[in-house]
Scaffold this active site. Sequence first.
Site, PDB file in Angstrom:
ATOM      1  N   ARG A   1      53.887  38.418  78.532  1.00 34.75           N
ATOM      2  CA  ARG A   1      54.452  39.369  79.484  1.00 34.75           C
ATOM      3  C   ARG A   1      55.097  38.614  80.632  1.00 34.75           C
ATOM      4  NH1 ARG A   1      53.704  44.747  81.760  1.00 34.75           N
ATOM      5  NH2 ARG A   1      55.381  44.837  83.278  1.00 34.75           N
TER       6      ARG A   1
ATOM      7  N   ARG B   1      59.074  44.807  77.226  1.00 32.33           N
ATOM      8  CA  ARG B   1      57.927  43.929  77.424  1.00 32.33           C
ATOM      9  C   ARG B   1      57.068  43.844  76.177  1.00 32.33           C
ATOM     10  NH1 ARG B   1      58.746  47.934  80.799  1.00 32.33           N
ATOM     11  NH2 ARG B   1      57.294  49.604  81.156  1.00 32.33           N
TER      12      ARG B   1
ATOM     13  N   ASP C   1      52.191  45.881  77.960  1.00 31.94           N
ATOM     14  CA  ASP C   1      52.036  46.535  79.255  1.00 31.94           C
ATOM     15  C   ASP C   1      50.668  47.202  79.248  1.00 31.94           C
ATOM     16  OD1 ASP C   1      52.650  47.541  81.768  1.00 31.94           O
ATOM     17  OD2 ASP C   1      53.697  49.287  80.977  1.00 31.94           O
TER      18      ASP C   1
ATOM     19  N   ASP D   1      48.054  49.255  81.681  1.00 33.11           N
ATOM     20  CA  ASP D   1      47.922  49.976  82.947  1.00 33.11           C
ATOM     21  C   ASP D   1      46.533  50.584  83.064  1.00 33.11           C
ATOM     22  OD1 ASP D   1      50.556  49.605  83.930  1.00 33.11           O
ATOM     23  OD2 ASP D   1      51.291  51.252  82.699  1.00 33.11           O
TER      24      ASP D   1
END
Length: 186
Positions: A108, A117, A120, A122
């Site tokens: 990343r 990307r 990812d 989150d």
Amino acid sequence: MEIGSENMDVPVSVEMDDAVDLDEAVIVALGCNDKGAWRDCREALEAALARFRSEGVDVVMRSSWWRSAAWPDPDDPPFLNGVVVVRTAHDPHALMAALGRIEEAFGRRRSLANAPRTLDLDLIAYGRLTGDLDGLILPHPRAAERKFVMGPLAEIAPDWIEPVSGGRAADLARAAPIGIDAHPQG
């Protein structure tokens, strides 16, 4: 690449784990639209999940993978997304650091906002914590608007309540204005 050789048999669970208290759920969203060193984004995401345990994060529930057009630029490669509920002894900041290490190991690179990307990760929610925790805003401030997050979450925990809006995951998934084309993959 050594990462890809890890055990990738984290089972898909679309059933509610009786031991998971939704008020205490720690929820992480995963996404990929650049396969990097892997055959495809599915393989990259499975390898990322296999890496969680080495960072002190245990996956207790997971959604299927969902495909959607890239947002905000649909000309970028499409995304593959999913959501997991995890158990960890990490506090929110330590968990974010662990997720960042996994992203870095998967290539990343943070360049332009919303650029393609390889991975990812989150932090969507950490139990019922809300607000700005020294720069970490919980729950994720835009997750409830994104079908590619709420759809997979509703698949495994439809009755999870978003701590700020009070909306149920299933209802938020139906109303999400971003990523409306998101759908589960077979």
